[in-house]
Design a protein around this motif. Structure first.
Motif, short mmCIF file in Angstrom:
data_model
loop_
_atom_site.label_atom_id
_atom_site.label_comp_id
_atom_site.label_asym_id
_atom_site.label_seq_id
_atom_site.Cartn_x
_atom_site.Cartn_y
_atom_site.Cartn_z
N ARG A 29 0.82 -1.21 0.00
CA ARG A 29 0.00 0.00 0.00
C ARG A 29 0.86 1.26 0.00
NH1 ARG A 29 -3.81 3.08 3.59
NH2 ARG A 29 -5.97 2.71 2.99
N PHE A 30 1.92 1.27 0.82
CA PHE A 30 2.76 2.47 0.91
C PHE A 30 3.42 2.80 -0.44
CE2 PHE A 30 7.01 4.24 1.56
CZ PHE A 30 6.66 5.49 2.07
N PRO A 31 4.08 1.84 -1.11
CA PRO A 31 4.70 2.22 -2.38
C PRO A 31 3.70 2.66 -3.44
CG PRO A 31 5.57 0.13 -1.61
CD PRO A 31 4.41 0.47 -0.72
N TYR A 32 2.53 1.98 -3.51
CA TYR A 32 1.63 2.40 -4.60
C TYR A 32 1.05 3.78 -4.32
CZ TYR A 32 -3.32 1.92 -3.27
OH TYR A 32 -4.55 2.11 -2.72
N MET A 33 0.83 4.09 -3.04
CA MET A 33 0.31 5.44 -2.73
C MET A 33 1.38 6.49 -2.98
SD MET A 33 -2.25 5.61 0.37
CE MET A 33 -3.85 4.84 0.28
N THR A 34 2.61 6.18 -2.57
CA THR A 34 3.71 7.12 -2.81
C THR A 34 3.86 7.36 -4.30
OG1 THR A 34 4.78 6.18 -0.86
CG2 THR A 34 6.12 7.62 -2.23
N LEU A 256 10.17 0.27 13.81
CA LEU A 256 10.32 -0.88 12.91
C LEU A 256 9.37 -0.77 11.72
CD1 LEU A 256 10.56 -3.78 15.55
CD2 LEU A 256 12.36 -3.01 13.99
N ASP A 257 8.15 -0.33 12.00
CA ASP A 257 7.16 -0.22 10.93
C ASP A 257 7.58 0.81 9.88
OD1 ASP A 257 4.38 -0.91 9.99
OD2 ASP A 257 4.20 1.27 10.15
N THR A 258 8.07 1.94 10.37
CA THR A 258 8.44 3.01 9.44
C THR A 258 9.67 2.62 8.63
OG1 THR A 258 7.50 4.56 11.01
CG2 THR A 258 8.92 5.48 9.31
N VAL A 259 10.64 2.01 9.30
CA VAL A 259 11.84 1.58 8.57
C VAL A 259 11.44 0.60 7.45
CG1 VAL A 259 13.93 0.18 8.78
CG2 VAL A 259 13.47 1.99 10.43
N THR A 260 10.53 -0.30 7.75
CA THR A 260 10.14 -1.29 6.73
C THR A 260 9.45 -0.62 5.54
OG1 THR A 260 9.66 -2.71 8.61
CG2 THR A 260 9.08 -3.56 6.46
N ALA A 261 8.56 0.33 5.83
CA ALA A 261 7.87 0.99 4.72
C ALA A 261 8.86 1.80 3.88
CB ALA A 261 6.77 1.91 5.26
N VAL A 262 9.71 2.58 4.55
CA VAL A 262 10.66 3.41 3.82
C VAL A 262 11.60 2.53 2.98
CG1 VAL A 262 12.57 5.04 4.09
CG2 VAL A 262 10.49 5.33 5.44
N MET A 263 11.98 1.40 3.58
CA MET A 263 12.86 0.47 2.87
C MET A 263 12.16 -0.10 1.63
SD MET A 263 15.23 -2.10 4.90
CE MET A 263 14.40 -3.60 5.20
#
Ligand code: PFF
Length: 448
Positions: A29-34, A256-263
């Motif tokens: 979800r994060f990459p497609y929204m970004t 941990l959650d934010t690092v995973t999404a950013v990664m």
């Protein structure tokens, strides 16, 4: 309370809560929204939302859960008896059921892609071919129902086994492995020729792309990704022992959650740029690009298998928490036994998932809903995954800031009755910052 079960250790709670938070929300979800909102600006608004809104609400949720030892409805009822606040808990339970229905479908895709990789169907994947492969895959209604059903079945089976025996054990092993495999993918993506353009898209903000809808989606994504606004953290907090530090656990889970999404972004955008694909590919974005990356790296099939398996596992840790919210409600409030609660809720959410399956098949009324112009699936994700969570978070912060007695909240969080400096920052956030920012963002939906 003993019969409700408890996490056996602080790392057990952190991993289970991080397991809930880290999921396809981070990697799908994060990459497609970004990508949809043009890159860096979305990333920055998202990061601000995590720190300013997400972390204070997470502290509030965990504390409310631990103070009461209850599900979201029970927690509101106990902290403010005979009031309408329990409705916020009900909203959370319903959101849990709704999100589970379509989230399990995307989770099923990871299983599907695991088997596709295993069968060698993605070998030789090209940027031209993968979108068509995905379209055919998602339009196969029988297969989609099977994957949706299988995923919900797996979730229900683990949740039926209880807290420390099922949920905690699974998360402790699987989450660290996911991070390791993402690091390997990161190395591959960043060293692809042409990756730089993707990094620029991801990191160089173009403020002309700022829009009200983008801010709403970034805020919703922060709540979605951190599993906030529907009482998942209230429920998980209810199994937390009294001597664990809530602020420290929150920092770990959010970190941990934010690092995973950013990664995930650092993997997807450089790879898209390197292969000349558009970042605005919508929902199937990662299913378009990942097979291409795997096909062009040494041991790609092995990495592909491992990745889709682990993504499935990360999704499973999240669906477990979605179902646990509904189950905990049925067990505490309706006095059902765990097994009845879990299987009935799982069955209902399978039925609710069927229209989402049909959105990807050629069924016109689900593919494009009359009046709103988006698919049933997209409508579900926006209404429940973004709006309901934002509204839930709004009320949770108001409740924690104004309704719950300050001294009781501080005692539960571990700041003593006098309150540390961090306590004042938190109180300011839940009293003013969160309600005003969330309300203002939601208001934009109606104004602009
Ligand atoms: N946080 C999960 C993800 O990012 O994939 C999704 C989710 C799980 C949302 C549990 C809400 C929830 F209660």
């Amino acid at each position: 309370m003993a019969s409700r079960g408890k996490w056996t250790s602080s790392i057990g709670f952190i991993l289970a809560a991080a397991g809930s938070a880290i999921g396809i929300g981070n990697i799908w979800r994060f990459p497609y929204m970004t990508g949809k909102y043009g890159g860096a600006v979305f990333l920055f608004v998202y990061l601000a939302a995590v720190v300013l809104l997400g972390m204070p609400v997470m502290i509030a949720e965990i504390a409310m859960g631990r103070a009461t030892g209850k599900n979201p409805v029970g927690a509101f009822r106990e902290l403010r008896p005979k009031s309408q606040w329990k409705l916020v808990g009900y909203l959370g339970v319903i959101a849990g059921l709704m999100i589970l229905s379509y989230y399990s479908l995307i989770s099923g895709w990871t299983l599907g892609y695991f088997f596709k990789t295993l069968a060698g169907q993605l070998r030789g994947a090209t940027t031209e071919a993968t979108p068509a492969v995905f379209a055919a895959f998602s339009a196969n209604v029988g297969l989609q129902l099977l994957l949706l059903g299988a995923f919900i079945f797996l979730t229900a089976w683990i949740v039926s086994r209880g807290i420390s025996g099922g949920i905690e054990k699974a998360c402790k092993v699987l989450m660290p492995v996911l991070v390791v495999i993402m690091l390997v993918l990161l190395g591959r993506a960043l060293t692809l020729p042409g990756a730089g353009k993707g990094l620029e898209f991801y990191l160089k903000p173009d403020f002309s792309k700022l829009s009200p809808q983008m801010v709403i989606d970034a805020m919703g994504q922060a709540f979605f990704s951190l599993s906030l606004g529907m009482g998942a953290m209230i429920t998980y907090g209810s199994y937390l022992k009294k001597d664990e530090s809530i602020p420290r656990s929150t920092a770990w889970v959010a970190g941990l959650d934010t690092v995973t999404a950013v990664m995930a972004g650092f993997i997807i955008f450089p790879a898209l740029a390197a292969y000349g694909m558009s970042p605005a590919g919508g929902h199937p974005l990662v299913f378009h690009i990942l097979p291409v990356i795997f096909d062009r790296m040494p041991l790609g099939t092995a990495f592909g298998l491992l990745f889709f398996l682990l993504l499935g596992v990360a999704a499973l840790a999240s669906t477990i928490s979605l179902l646990e919210v509904v189950a905990a409600y049925c067990i505490d409030e309706l006095k059902w036994n765990r097994s009845k609660a879990v299987w009935l809720a799982g069955g209902l959410s399978f039925l609710l998932g069927i229209p989402s399956v049909l959105s990807f098949a050629g069924v016109p009324c689900f593919r494009r809903l009359p009046l709103v112009g988006v698919s049933f699936f997209e409508m579900m994700d926006f209404v429940w995954g973004t709006l309901a969570l934002s509204v839930g978070a709004l009320f949770i912060s108001i409740f924690a800031g104004f309704v719950w007695k300050k001294s009781a909240a501080f005692r539960e969080i571990g700041w003593g009755t006098k309150g540390a400096r961090l306590g004042s920052v938190w109180l300011f956030s839940v009293r003013y910052l969160c309600p005003l920012l969330i309300a203002a963002t939601l208001a934009m939906l109606f104004v602009g």
